[in-house]
Design an enzyme around this catalytic site. Structure first.
Site, short mmCIF file in Angstrom:
data_model
loop_
_atom_site.label_atom_id
_atom_site.label_comp_id
_atom_site.label_asym_id
_atom_site.label_seq_id
_atom_site.Cartn_x
_atom_site.Cartn_y
_atom_site.Cartn_z
CB CYS A 1 48.97 52.22 -10.22
SG CYS A 1 48.59 51.05 -11.53
CB CYS B 1 45.11 56.72 -13.09
SG CYS B 1 46.38 56.05 -14.19
CG HIS C 1 53.49 51.72 -13.67
ND1 HIS C 1 53.57 52.01 -12.32
CD2 HIS C 1 52.16 51.67 -13.96
CE1 HIS C 1 52.34 52.14 -11.83
NE2 HIS C 1 51.48 51.93 -12.80
#
Length: 390
Positions: A89, A376, A346
């Protein structure tokens, strides 16, 4: 003394899964923001030494070095190279770190950092392709640990990790739903005020229209509606789809150089990359590394948390920023002031650059000197970046 500065930041609006961007090839999404970045900054694409691009699912339409393909699709000179990276991510946040490091080293003058993800066209997990990326040595190390599904092809599960965080910090279902609702409310308020407009590059669609606004914001949601959602990761859990980041499509790009080079070429720096770190933590709980990454960044920067005027902590799941707040004792009013991934979405490989672009806009609009971004990442990692407004 040399420094690394951001002289341009732009992003596409974020599209919902199977939404407005679903018909756009991810290479073309990359090209949109590359062209927009050059147009808005006035940089000559031929002077770009490298394009460092984040992308998580590097398979199918996102394979074969999408950074280079995005450069070619943008019509930039064939002399401009590109490379694609995966830090899950945080991929495009890591791209920013690599860009800063290479300009600081003197090896290059101008780097474009960013990323893309079309989670509609290349679904999350596609790159596994039927074979587990975890060997017996990894499985044996964590076998028996709560939350580790040892016999599954993907034994580390982020949703389970979010439940473990909620359990450890004793977050209730109500707390998570309240945080999720606030994300939508803040994002809606920012959108209504036009706060996102300067950072957006509308995407031309095949029907002749333009996709010009983030479409994940749910203005009609409520605590009652959020309370009706199932808890897919644990039957008696507290994490739902409503308190998790949205599956999304999008791209974002940042131009990075030194103050000296920017001055010589008539570019106005937006912010200095003050401190850039990466950290890691337990890969089973997986989502706690923003806490040690933040501590590491503040320590290296010589700053206290109270000196940071805005914090962007990626809303992978609501327990992540809530645990971060609890451990850092940061001011919750400074956290994700324009909403986060729960509302905005996202798009994995693009999110680091998307968040930085949004944070820079908030800093500019409010005269904030220091901003901190952290997120994270799969495998229990996290990047943290402190930028200073110029």
């Amino acid at each position: 003394m040399s420094d690394a500065v951001i002289v341009g930041a732009v992003r596409t609006p974020v599209g919902r899964r199977k939404g407005s961007l679903s018909a756009v090839h991810p290479v073309d999404l990359s090209a949109y923001v590359l062209r927009a970045l050059a147009e808005r900054t006035g940089i000559d694409p031929g002077q770009v030494d490298d394009v460092v691009w984040g992308c998580v699912s590097q398979v199918g339409e996102q394979s074969w070095n999408i950074a280079r393909n995005g450069v070619l699709a943008a019509g930039w000179p064939e002399s401009v190279p590109g490379t694609t990276l995966d830090r899950q991510c945080g991929s495009s946040q890591q791209a920013l770190h690599f860009a800063a490091a290479t300009v600081l080293s003197g090896q290059v003058d101008l780097v474009v950092a960013g990323g893309v993800e079309s989670m509609t066209r290349v679904p999350m997990g596609s790159s596994v392709a039927g074979a587990s990326p975890f060997s017996d040595a990894v499985r044996d190390r964590y076998r028996g640990v709560e939350g580790f599904a040892g016999d599954s092809p993907l034994p580390f599960n982020q949703g389970v990790g979010a439940e473990l965080i909620a359990e450890r910090w004793r977050f209730s279902r109500a707390q998570l739903d309240e945080f999720a609702l606030a994300s939508h409310e803040k994002a809606a308020a920012a959108q209504d005020a036009g706060a996102f407009d300067p950072e957006l590059a509308p995407v031309a669609l095949a029907d002749g229209g333009k996709f010009a606004a983030d479409e994940g914001i749910r203005r009609d949601t409520s605590l009652e509606k959020l309370g009706e959602l199932a808890t897919p990761f644990r039957p008696d859990g507290v994490v739902t789809a409503g308190s998790a980041s949205q599956i999304s499509d999008g791209a974002a790009a940042l131009a990075v150089t030194t103050s000296e080079w920017a001055s010589r070429h008539g570019l106005r720096p937006l912010a200095r990359i003050h401190t850039a770190v990466v950290a890691a933590d337990d890969p089973v709980t997986m989502l706690t590394a923003p806490i040690p990454a933040t501590a590491k960044a503040l320590r290296r920067a010589g700053l206290g948390i109270e000196e940071i005027g805005v914090y962007e902590v990626n809303e992978a799941f609501a327990p992540v920023p809530l645990a971060w707040l609890a451990e850092t004792e940061a001011d919750p009013e400074r956290l994700n002031p324009r909403g986060g991934a729960i509302a905005l979405g996202h798009p994995l490989g693009a999110s680091g650059a998307r968040i930085m672009t949004t944070m820079l806009g908030h800093m500019r609009d409010n005269g904030i000197r220091y901003g901190l971004q952290t997120m994270c990442e799969g495998g229990g990692m996290a990047n943290a970046t402190i930028v200073e407004l110029l």
